[in-house]
Design an enzyme around this catalytic site. Structure first.
Site: not given
Ligand code: URA
Length: 433
Positions: A82, A161, A168, A183, A187
């Site tokens: 990621h 999310d 957010r 978050s 994932k």
């Molecule tokens: N990237 C994400 O996937 N979530 C966040 O909260 C910030 C950056």
């Protein structure tokens, strides 16, 4: 249980229990908890924080709010990566086939570009025929057969999310370590891999502008990943300027191919080899130095490039474009941005360069907008390079003639040229395990 009491408890600085956190996530995902109560809780978390136990419950609850990909058939070999997002960041196109060529099982869900940062899905879609929408059975069969598949985030993965991030975004609560950590990590947990490398970008083109802030996020994400049962490491990498030379979808595929052919810019190569070695060391439980040797061999022998061709071909992409990148379509207009003074490139505002590539058509201003696969920027001068007046700093490529003038001005404003050579910062700041 009442949402009111949960908000009040967090507002007053007390840790929430596992049941309270699961109640919130379930209720918010299902719609029984309204946006105004969820935003009040996010703001309370923003100010009061969360301890590691709370964050791991929140992460797990969010991960289980939708489908979970089951990669258990690959035992300890499954691998994922990621990036927190950067400009010119085509590392997945290089790192994933590289680690797959060594026997790791890469089952990766990936995203589209957002804001000034590019997305791997958009880059892959610039290869004619590439199918980013495999169903789960086909996706897993491909990983079993050839060790790698990359698809777009689909189906019902982490719906909590999706809702919370959108909330957010409009309630000034993005910038909170517990909320960012849960978050991102929810994932990754839902995507199923046992081994995960996080590329935490630091600098003018990144979400985290300082090494200190990036380290706090990296340490939190690795702690939570471990508490949730995964092998995880974070590499803090420099995003003070775009990575490599090419920005834009097909342009980045072309540069990734060059790196896999043993050419390509040195900064790309170093960052990709470090990310790959970190992942390989986790998958095969070997020291970083030994993993680095394997990664270098996979690159120099051509095994990583062969794996890329096998993967792209299996997913319907036209492999001729990888063998001969001149086949990629070209833009109608190009423009050389020249230096107005002489000296050294001292600094670059990478976020502005990313935004400029969006303006040229390489990214999208709204979620619905299509991207132009051919549009983008080729950087000719990097931080530390000496320039004379009139030297080409970069070349812009677009099909939107009307934006060229403003785009060129945006680049000139984003590049600082001064009389002294700057002290170069490292490409890799640290590896957090
Ligand atoms: N990237 C994400 O996937 N979530 C966040 O909260 C910030 C950056």
């Amino acid at each position: 249980m009442r949402m009111y009491d949960i908000i009040e408890k967090k507002r007053d600085g007390h840790p929430l229990s596992e049941d309270e956190i699961r109640f919130f996530i379930k209720g918010y995902t299902e719609g029984s908890i309204p946006d105004y109560q969820a935003s009040a809780l996010c703001m309370a978390i923003f100010f009061q924080g969360m301890n590691d136990r709370e964050i791991s419950f929140l992460t797990d609850a969010m991960a289980h709010s939708g489908d979970m990909i089951d990669l258990s058939r690959f035992d300890t070999l499954s691998a994922d990566k990621h990036s927190t997002g950067g400009v010119g960041d085509k590392t997945s196109l290089i790192v994933m086939p590289l680690v797959a060529s060594l026997g790791a099982k890469v089952a990766k869900m990936t995203g589209r570009g957002l804001g000034h940062t590019g997305g791997t899905v958009d880059k892959l879609e610039s290869i004619p025929g590439y199918d980013i929408t495999l169903d789960e059975k086909t996706f897993l069969k491909q990983v079993e057969d050839i060790g790698i598949a990359l698809v777009g985030q689909s189906g019902n993965l982490t719906p909590a999310d999706k809702k919370l991030y959108a909330l957010r975004d409009v309630t000034a609560t993005v910038d909170s370590i517990p909320l960012i950590t849960s978050s991102i990590m929810s994932k990754k947990l839902a995507a199923g891999a046992q081994n995960i490398v996080l590329d935490v970008k630091v600098g003018s083109g990144a979400f985290m502008k300082t090494v200190e802030d990036a380290r706090v996020l990296a340490e939190k994400m690795t702690t939570i990943g471990r508490l949730c049962g995964r092998n995880i490491a974070a590499v803090l990498t420099n995003m003070d300027e775009p990575l490599g030379h090419n920005i834009g979808n097909a342009l980045e595929v072309m540069e990734a191919v060059r790196v896999l052919q043993g050419e390509g810019p040195e900064d790309m190569k170093i960052v990709c080899l470090t990310l790959a070695a970190t992942l390989i060391s986790m998958v095969f439980r070997i020291p970083q130095e030994e993993a680095m040797k394997k990664a270098e061999e996979a690159l120099s022998s051509g095994a990583a490039f062969a794996k890329m061709q096998e993967w792209i071909g299996r997913q319907g992409g036209d492999v001729r474009y990888l063998k001969d990148t001149s086949l990629f379509p070209k833009c109608a207009f190009s423009y050389d941005v020249r230096s107005g003074s002489e000296g050294y490139i001292q600094a670059v505002d990478a976020e502005q360069i990313g935004l400029c590539s969006v303006r040229l058509g390489a990214g999208r201003a709204t979620k619905e907008e299509p991207v132009d696969p051919a549009a983008g920027i080729i950087i000719k001068k990097k931080i530390g390079d000496k320039v004379a007046r009139g030297d080409v700093l970069c070349t812009l490529y677009t099909n939107r003639r009307a934006v060229l003038k403003e785009a060129a001005a945006q680049i000139s404003a984003a590049v600082t040229i001064g009389p002294d050579a700057p002290i170069k910062k490292p490409l890799i700041f640290d590896i957090v395990r």
